[in-house]
Design a protein around this motif. Sequence first.
Motif, PDB file in Angstrom:
ATOM      1  N   ARG A  19       0.542   4.169  -2.696  1.00  0.00           N
ATOM      2  CA  ARG A  19       0.350   5.563  -2.275  1.00  0.00           C
ATOM      3  C   ARG A  19       1.394   6.476  -2.903  1.00  0.00           C
ATOM      4  NH1 ARG A  19       1.838   9.616   1.049  1.00  0.00           N
ATOM      5  NH2 ARG A  19       0.203  10.677   2.252  1.00  0.00           N
ATOM      6  N   ASN A  31       0.821  -1.218   0.000  1.00  0.00           N
ATOM      7  CA  ASN A  31       0.000   0.000   0.000  1.00  0.00           C
ATOM      8  C   ASN A  31       0.852   1.264   0.000  1.00  0.00           C
ATOM      9  OD1 ASN A  31      -2.555  -1.051  -0.198  1.00  0.00           O
ATOM     10  ND2 ASN A  31      -2.785  -1.339   2.023  1.00  0.00           N
ATOM     11  N   THR A  32       2.015   1.186   0.645  1.00  0.00           N
ATOM     12  CA  THR A  32       2.879   2.376   0.648  1.00  0.00           C
ATOM     13  C   THR A  32       3.358   2.672  -0.769  1.00  0.00           C
ATOM     14  OG1 THR A  32       3.635   1.651   2.809  1.00  0.00           O
ATOM     15  CG2 THR A  32       4.847   3.459   1.796  1.00  0.00           C
ATOM     16  N   THR A  52      10.556  -5.440   7.660  1.00  0.00           N
ATOM     17  CA  THR A  52       9.343  -5.542   8.485  1.00  0.00           C
ATOM     18  C   THR A  52       9.127  -6.992   8.902  1.00  0.00           C
ATOM     19  OG1 THR A  52       8.395  -3.735   7.211  1.00  0.00           O
ATOM     20  CG2 THR A  52       6.863  -5.029   8.545  1.00  0.00           C
ATOM     21  N   ASP A  72      -4.220   7.486   3.502  1.00  0.00           N
ATOM     22  CA  ASP A  72      -3.927   6.741   4.736  1.00  0.00           C
ATOM     23  C   ASP A  72      -3.572   5.279   4.506  1.00  0.00           C
ATOM     24  OD1 ASP A  72      -4.164   8.671   6.560  1.00  0.00           O
ATOM     25  OD2 ASP A  72      -6.324   8.391   6.909  1.00  0.00           O
ATOM     26  N   PRO A 107       1.283  -3.846   8.161  1.00  0.00           N
ATOM     27  CA  PRO A 107       1.808  -2.708   7.381  1.00  0.00           C
ATOM     28  C   PRO A 107       3.328  -2.654   7.493  1.00  0.00           C
ATOM     29  CG  PRO A 107       0.374  -1.964   9.191  1.00  0.00           C
ATOM     30  CD  PRO A 107       0.536  -3.430   9.358  1.00  0.00           C
ATOM     31  N   ASN A 136       8.879   1.875   4.807  1.00  0.00           N
ATOM     32  CA  ASN A 136       8.063   2.961   4.221  1.00  0.00           C
ATOM     33  C   ASN A 136       8.919   3.920   3.412  1.00  0.00           C
ATOM     34  OD1 ASN A 136       5.425   2.411   4.799  1.00  0.00           O
ATOM     35  ND2 ASN A 136       5.454   3.417   6.784  1.00  0.00           N
ATOM     36  N   HIS A 196      -1.053   3.577   3.627  1.00  0.00           N
ATOM     37  CA  HIS A 196       0.225   2.993   4.068  1.00  0.00           C
ATOM     38  C   HIS A 196       0.146   2.475   5.501  1.00  0.00           C
ATOM     39  CE1 HIS A 196       0.134   7.085   5.458  1.00  0.00           C
ATOM     40  NE2 HIS A 196       1.174   6.879   6.240  1.00  0.00           N
ATOM     41  N   LYS A 197      -0.917   2.835   6.202  1.00  0.00           N
ATOM     42  CA  LYS A 197      -1.057   2.355   7.592  1.00  0.00           C
ATOM     43  C   LYS A 197      -1.733   0.996   7.646  1.00  0.00           C
ATOM     44  CE  LYS A 197      -1.285   7.102   9.145  1.00  0.00           C
ATOM     45  NZ  LYS A 197      -2.194   8.198   9.439  1.00  0.00           N
ATOM     46  N   ARG A 198      -2.145   0.520   6.480  1.00  0.00           N
ATOM     47  CA  ARG A 198      -2.847  -0.776   6.438  1.00  0.00           C
ATOM     48  C   ARG A 198      -1.991  -1.840   5.772  1.00  0.00           C
ATOM     49  NH1 ARG A 198      -7.942   0.577   3.046  1.00  0.00           N
ATOM     50  NH2 ARG A 198      -7.800   2.798   3.468  1.00  0.00           N
ATOM     51  N   ASN A 217       7.124  -1.272   8.201  1.00  0.00           N
ATOM     52  CA  ASN A 217       7.693  -0.454   9.271  1.00  0.00           C
ATOM     53  C   ASN A 217       8.283   0.833   8.688  1.00  0.00           C
ATOM     54  OD1 ASN A 217      10.176  -1.083   8.175  1.00  0.00           O
ATOM     55  ND2 ASN A 217      10.813  -2.423   9.835  1.00  0.00           N
ATOM     56  N   ALA A 218       8.864   1.652   9.573  1.00  0.00           N
ATOM     57  CA  ALA A 218       9.321   2.975   9.132  1.00  0.00           C
ATOM     58  C   ALA A 218      10.368   2.887   8.030  1.00  0.00           C
ATOM     59  CB  ALA A 218       9.876   3.734  10.335  1.00  0.00           C
TER      60      ALA A 218
END
Length: 498
Positions: A111, A107-108, A234, A151, A382, A388, A153-155, A384-385
Amino acid sequence: MALDEIPRMKIVHGDAGYVLEDVPHLTDFIPDLPTYPNPLQDNPAYSVVKQYFVNQDDTVAQKIVVQKNSLRGTHFRRAGPRQKVYFESDEVQACIVTCGGLCPGLNTVIREIVCGLAYMYGVTNIIGIEDGYKGFYARNTISLSPRSVNDIHKRGGTILNTSRGGHVTSKIVDSIQDRGINQVYILGGDGTQRGASVIFEEIQRRGLKVAVAGIPKTIDNDIAVIDKSFGFDTAVEEAQRAINAAHVEAESFENGIGLVKLMGRYSGFIAMHATLASRDVDCCLIPESPFYLEGPGGLFEFIEKRLKEIGHMVLVVAEGAGQELIAESLRSINHQDASGNKLLLDVGLWLSQKIKDHFTNKGKIPINLKYIDPTYMIRAIPSNASDNVYCTLLAHSAIHGAMAGYTGFTVGPVNGRHAYIPFHRVTEKQNKVVITDRMWARLLSSTNQPSFLSLKDMEQMKKEDEPANQVLNQNSIAGDYHVESTEGNGLPDGSTSC
Ligand SMILES: Nc1ncnc2c1ncn2[C@@H]1O[C@H](COP(=O)(O)OP(=O)(O)O)[C@@H](O)[C@H]1O
Ligand SMILES: O=P(O)(O)OC[C@H]1O[C@](O)(COP(=O)(O)O)[C@@H](O)[C@@H]1O
Ligand SMILES: [Mg+2]
């Protein structure tokens, strides 16, 4: 240029053995395409950047550990924005599709493709193809905008859904043509990149002005050439939770054994890195390193020793490990999924049963075995940082490449620098843990597990890995591909994952 005159591989030779394995460009099969100044020049967000554009001739070296007399070897075109683009912003009709298994970060990437196209290049016509490849001809599309993806990327998962199988090239390209799509962003693993490659070939055959960009996705980290795949960090991080639980369970019971199965169909990277990160693991089993159960130097002997020494133990097993052993004992038939991938036999359940049979049922040592299979839980979270950020870079590199007219490429970091890599280079061979490299030795020395190799096996492996063979492989650039020796961190040269 007539289609049959377009070279299948674009290889440029330079001085001192320099080789550029270039990616196709729209102008290879559509002459006289107009160009436009890159809108990034007028983008306020980028006005602070000293150099807007990468140098047209910049390339990224595949091999960065070299000796005095070694050849300069293979290079790939450096990713990034170019001065000229081959699409006007309002001309672009982009689509995004996700294929194959799930992976944290899908998803990131979606996005960041949508936001990158909109914010860097002013592109607003972006659609999502639902359900993987078959969605091109079997499903409606959804419209994507920075607002609709804000939003996601949070999923975990993919908002576009995914699937295996269903790749019918002609129907997919018909759909691309009918919908007026001219930039195709394809997220997926080795199978997906193979599919993307034939889509590109068909587009080229039809002479369409359509850029095809692949973004490599694989939780297993089994895609060759690139440093590592998104979602891998992740997965390793999330695997720690399962390993911790296994350790707590094992420690709390007499002769406790915690067994954790992790993903890795053909490549044991997740298991290896999760083991090294955790330090609670006593034994890690991966597909690349065959093992055996009974007799001297076997797994049972090691388990018995550990239980006697410390009273408990933790085992991590990659799902693709020991498949020949299981097949032997179950006399199984080869089954495949819809994409043609081999369906694996459950090594976790099999091994649990074998250990129980050996110790408890045969009355040797009463053990307490707890089996944890967190595989889908790990895949569904999702990113991790750090993943992302990585996903953002992948998306941006893909966009810059497509806008600059490159096509038929996969994007990814090679020794820390993002590059455009021809499809065939990422599909012809899988990235695997090299058990004659230092990273596997590090693992063996940290767990103190047996290598399960005889002296003869080791000599044979070293022979296969001798420098003479490596030079041969590196020189046969157009044909054979040699996956970089993974000295150092178990990921190819220069990777910074650990
Ligand atoms: N050789 C191939 N040619 C065309 N399409 C392929 C090929 N291999 C796989 N695909 C398609 O790619 C998609 C994803 O493949 P799969 O192996 O399931 O996952 P992954 O891409 O993650 O490896 C599927 O829709 C499959 O049909
Ligand atoms: O149950 P599924 O969806 O077939 O997925 C299982 C497979 O997917 C993976 O997570 C990743 O495989 P792909 O990247 O090839 O999709 C493997 O580790 C695993 O064997
Ligand atoms: Mg795959």
